[in-house]
Design an enzyme around this catalytic site. Structure first.
Site, mmCIF file in Angstrom:
data_model
loop_
_atom_site.group_PDB
_atom_site.id
_atom_site.type_symbol
_atom_site.label_atom_id
_atom_site.label_comp_id
_atom_site.label_asym_id
_atom_site.label_seq_id
_atom_site.Cartn_x
_atom_site.Cartn_y
_atom_site.Cartn_z
ATOM 1 N N ASP A 47 0.767 -1.291 0.146
ATOM 2 C CA ASP A 47 -0.125 0.003 0.072
ATOM 3 C C ASP A 47 0.937 1.198 -0.034
ATOM 4 O O ASP A 47 2.028 1.300 0.367
ATOM 5 C CB ASP A 47 -1.044 0.067 1.140
ATOM 6 C CG ASP A 47 -2.285 0.710 0.922
ATOM 7 O OD1 ASP A 47 -2.230 1.372 0.138
ATOM 8 O OD2 ASP A 47 -3.117 0.682 1.589
ATOM 9 N N ASP A 51 -3.704 7.217 -3.535
ATOM 10 C CA ASP A 51 -5.028 7.687 -3.736
ATOM 11 C C ASP A 51 -5.346 8.662 -2.737
ATOM 12 O O ASP A 51 -4.679 8.881 -1.821
ATOM 13 C CB ASP A 51 -6.037 6.674 -3.923
ATOM 14 C CG ASP A 51 -5.782 5.503 -2.653
ATOM 15 O OD1 ASP A 51 -4.829 5.204 -2.284
ATOM 16 O OD2 ASP A 51 -6.752 5.000 -2.255
ATOM 17 N N GLY A 100 -11.581 3.709 1.164
ATOM 18 C CA GLY A 100 -12.420 4.374 1.997
ATOM 19 C C GLY A 100 -13.554 3.556 2.626
ATOM 20 O O GLY A 100 -14.622 4.280 3.112
#
Ligand code: GUN
Length: 720
Positions: free
Chosen positions: A113, A148, A221
């Site tokens: 990530d 992101d 999210g």
């Protein structure tokens, strides 16, 4: 250092084989069950067999050693955080020098990530969009993640629009920098707004780098939703995003790792999960189970078994030192996670993933609410992104499956049953001619009830005597999932409903009967309900005539309902048909004009074509299917003919002699193609090349470039 003693018999797995260079980043679908799929993501460090979970490894803590995950639990891939490595000098230096696989001592797939989650938790990160991709590439990561912008559920629509736009604007440079070797995650943001999730899926799906687009699309999210058990919103987001994400890219639920959620998330199309929950819960003395979480403090005995807990009591585990206890429970949690994923994959393989999700929905009120909400979406015809995904999920589900179908309060809302019922409503027609050679409309409906399947044993005599009394009677069977034309009496799931014997002696509700008759176009006719009595004396000549007529109805109706052949064409094909029967008196081979054209499938009631049968069905449709991307401007019809796949010219010599159709060689496919059902393979003039069973649906075939599209039964170009 391994903290947990290895069993003497645990084998040490060999290192994985790298994929062929041309397969890097390709995703292949091996089997699907509605939206659920068994897939393979090809990487330099082996294959990820999906659905699977990437355990989160914190390179500073390593509660379970990555090598042990590989050896002991068969973990094919893990996820770690490149931002954590970037920030810590020792890890940074060693990662760049020896590579991330050496740093973690893990031979399988390493996903990283990017630090976005840290920016959500701590407010900001110090690393830039380009720097973090470069860094992941230099670490030798298999699948990295672009930076992101995390869209929180409490953000306004405008803030979420900005998060989506900013993420999309960072995508091209991230893909460019990733280059040839680093595969990249393209996260889908969009907060609680289904339309923004769909836009994000579409736009992120379209971004191309110099070599390829994103390899995987994680849905981002969503951690705050899972923390508050807001599962309805979670699954709404998944359905919305899936409406536009290209089907050749695995879908990853970022931060989702509780086994309770796996079956439903997989049934709705999730391929990858990741989570640190196995270790975080363990530190908190919480044990994962497929139906929820248990507190160690509350337990006198283990209500669930695992090899980690075996031989110890809860009291003994409570008495352990904190660190040792945390490691032990983390092992239990990882073991349970892996076992539940195996159970889910097996369920997809056997066409039972929805049933598993249905069972699990009873384990939590929030999950049950989400499950019932999704069912509502399946039966309503909403035109938004959630409706599109729901409809596609039903249409891509093979309606036929062998094995028992458990009766439950939700049985009629299972996607394959919804599909079968909608096919029945649109494609079934009452016979145009009757066993006594009369023609015309039916004059009566007779519903046979009170007897269980196999109805050919329990009800045939009653069917025959009814037809002797009134040749123009339509005979229907009463089942717990609605009325069924007798001609389809051996179609599974109707004939394989697992329920108590008493269920069959319960009589259907009149309102349900009225609804079902309307769906079948039989409203307005007189209805008689009949419970079969003792077998009467019969006239063998009449009985044999009626049975031959019933056999023909069976073939015509199956071709029509399951394969889209109009009943008029079905009648032409079966004109003068002769069938051979098995020792158990079931129709096995259907011959017409001295050619064997069809073999009814005894195990599930579907139809198997022979090459001669495929040739006849192909003659009914002279136009080849449209190529992908061409607009259909004709009229939608109820019976579009058997589904066909249009093959590229260079594959014809291979497929024509019986080789499977591979993705990448398909130019077009009829939209009504159903995975698991027969289809024809044709060339650009519409000539038959082969026939077989579709493995994927038309939309998958338009995108996938690896794996089998049609499992060919027979090539049409073989020399005799
Ligand atoms: N981990 C959990 N959620 C997210 C997210 O939205 N984005 C990224 N990059 N990682 C995550």
């Amino acid at each position: 250092m391994t903290n947990w003693p290895r069993n003497a018999f645990v084998s040490i797995r060999p290192d994985p084989n790298p994929c062929r260079p041309q397969d890097l980043g390709k995703f292949e679908i091996v089997k699907s069950d509605g939206a659920a799929r068994l897939g393979k993501l090809h990487t330099k460090h082996g294959v990820l067999n999906t659905p699977m979970l990437l355990p989160v490894v914190n390179p500073n803590i390593r509660t379970i050693e990555p090598r042990e995950m590989w050896d002991r639990y068969g973990v094919e891939g893990l996820i770690t955080n490149s931002y954590v490595i970037w920030k810590h000098d020792r890890l940074h230096e060693s990662g760049l020098k020896d590579g991330v696989h050496a740093l973690l001592d893990f031979p399988g797939v390493i996903v990283t990530d990017s630090g976005t989650f840290q920016s959500y938790v701590y407010g900001d990160v110090e690393v830039g969009v380009e720097e973090i991709v470069e860094f992941q590439k230099n670490l030798g990561v298999d699948v990295g993640t672009m930076l992101d912008v995390f869209g929180r559920p409490d953000m306004t629509r405008e803030q979420i629009e900005n998060a989506v736009e900013e993420t999309i604007s960072r995508a091209p440079i991230s893909l460019k920098l990733a280059g040839e070797k680093l595969l990249l995650n393209g996260p889908i943001q969009g907060g609680l707004y289904p339309d923004l999730r769909a836009i994000a899926g579409e736009k992120m799906g379209q971004v191309e780098g110099d070599v390829r687009g994103f390899a995987v699309h994680p849905i981002g999210g969503i951690v705050p939703l899972m923390e508050r058990q807001r599962y309805r919103e979670l699954f709404e987001i998944l359905l919305a995003a899936r409406s536009t994400i290209p089907p050749n890219r695995p879908i990853h639920l970022f931060g989702c790792g509780h086994p309770l959620l796996f079956p439903f998330a997989i049934a709705l199309g999730t391929d990858l999960f990741d989570s640190a929950a196995y270790a975080l819960f363990a530190r908190d003395n919480r044990l994962m189970t497929p139906t929820g979480t248990l507190k160690l403090a509350d337990l006198s005995e283990w209500p669930i078994s695992s090899s980690a807990l075996f031989g110890k009591t809860p009291a003994e585990v409570r008495a352990m030192g904190e660190k040792e206890r945390g490691v032990l429970i983390a092992h239990h949690n990882l073991e349970i996670t892996q076992a539940e994923l195996a159970r889910c994959r097996e369920a997809v393989r056997n066409g039972k993933i929805w049933q598993l999700a249905e069972q699990r929905s009873h384990a939590s009120p929030q999950l049950r609410e989400a499950f019932l909400w999704v069912i509502d979406q399946l039966i309503s015809s909403d035109e938004g992104p959630v409706g599109i995904s729901s409809l596609r999920g039903i249409a891509s589900t093979n309606p036929i499956r062998h094995g028992g179908e458990n009766l439950s309060e939700d049985i009629e809302f299972r996607p394959h049953i919804l599909h079968l019922k909608s096919l029945l409503a649109t494609r079934w027609r009452s016979p145009g001619s009757w066993w006594d050679s009369s023609t015309g409309e039916p004059v009566r409906v007779v519903i046979i009830e009170g007897v269980p399947p196999p109805w050919r044993e329990t009800a045939l005599h009653s069917v025959i005597s009814t037809l002797i009394e009134e040749p123009k009677a339509v005979i229907l069977l009463s089942t717990p999932i609605g009325l069924l034309p007798y001609s389809l009496e051996d179609v599974s799931p109707w004939c394989h409903i697992d329920c108590s014997d008493d269920t069959w002696s319960e009589f259907s509700d009149v309102d349900d009967i009225i609804d079902d008759l309307a769906e079948l176009g039989l409203d307005g006719l007189p209805v008689e309900r009949r419970v079969p009595g003792p077998v009467p004396e019969s006239n063998p000549v009449q009985t044999s005539e009626i049975r031959n007529w019933l056999d023909r109805c069976t073939i015509v109706d199956k071709l029509s309902v399951l394969n889209g052949i109009s009943p008029i064409d079905g009648c032409k094909i079966t004109e003068g048909m002769v069938s051979r029967r098995s020792r158990t008196d079931r129709m096995i081979n259907v011959h017409s004009n001295d050619e064997h054209i069809i073999s009814p499938r005894l195990m599930d009631g579907a139809i198997s074509l022979t090459l001669a049968g495929a040739r006849r069905l192909n003659m009914l449709n002279s136009q080849p299917p449209l190529e992908f991307g061409e607009e259909f401007d004709g009229e939608e019809v109820d019976h579009p003919g058997i589904a066909r796949v249009l093959l590229r010219d260079d594959a014809i010599p291979f497929v024509g002699v019986g080789r499977n159709v591979m993705h990448g060689y398909v130019l077009g496919a009829d939209p009504h193609l159903i995975p698991g059902q027969p289809c024809l393979v044709v060339d650009s003039e519409g000539n038959l090349v082969a026939h077989g069973i579709a493995v994927t649906g038309a939309r998958d075939m338009a995108f996938l470039s690896k794996g089998i599209a049609v499992r060919v039964r027979d090539g049409a170009l073989k020399e005799d």
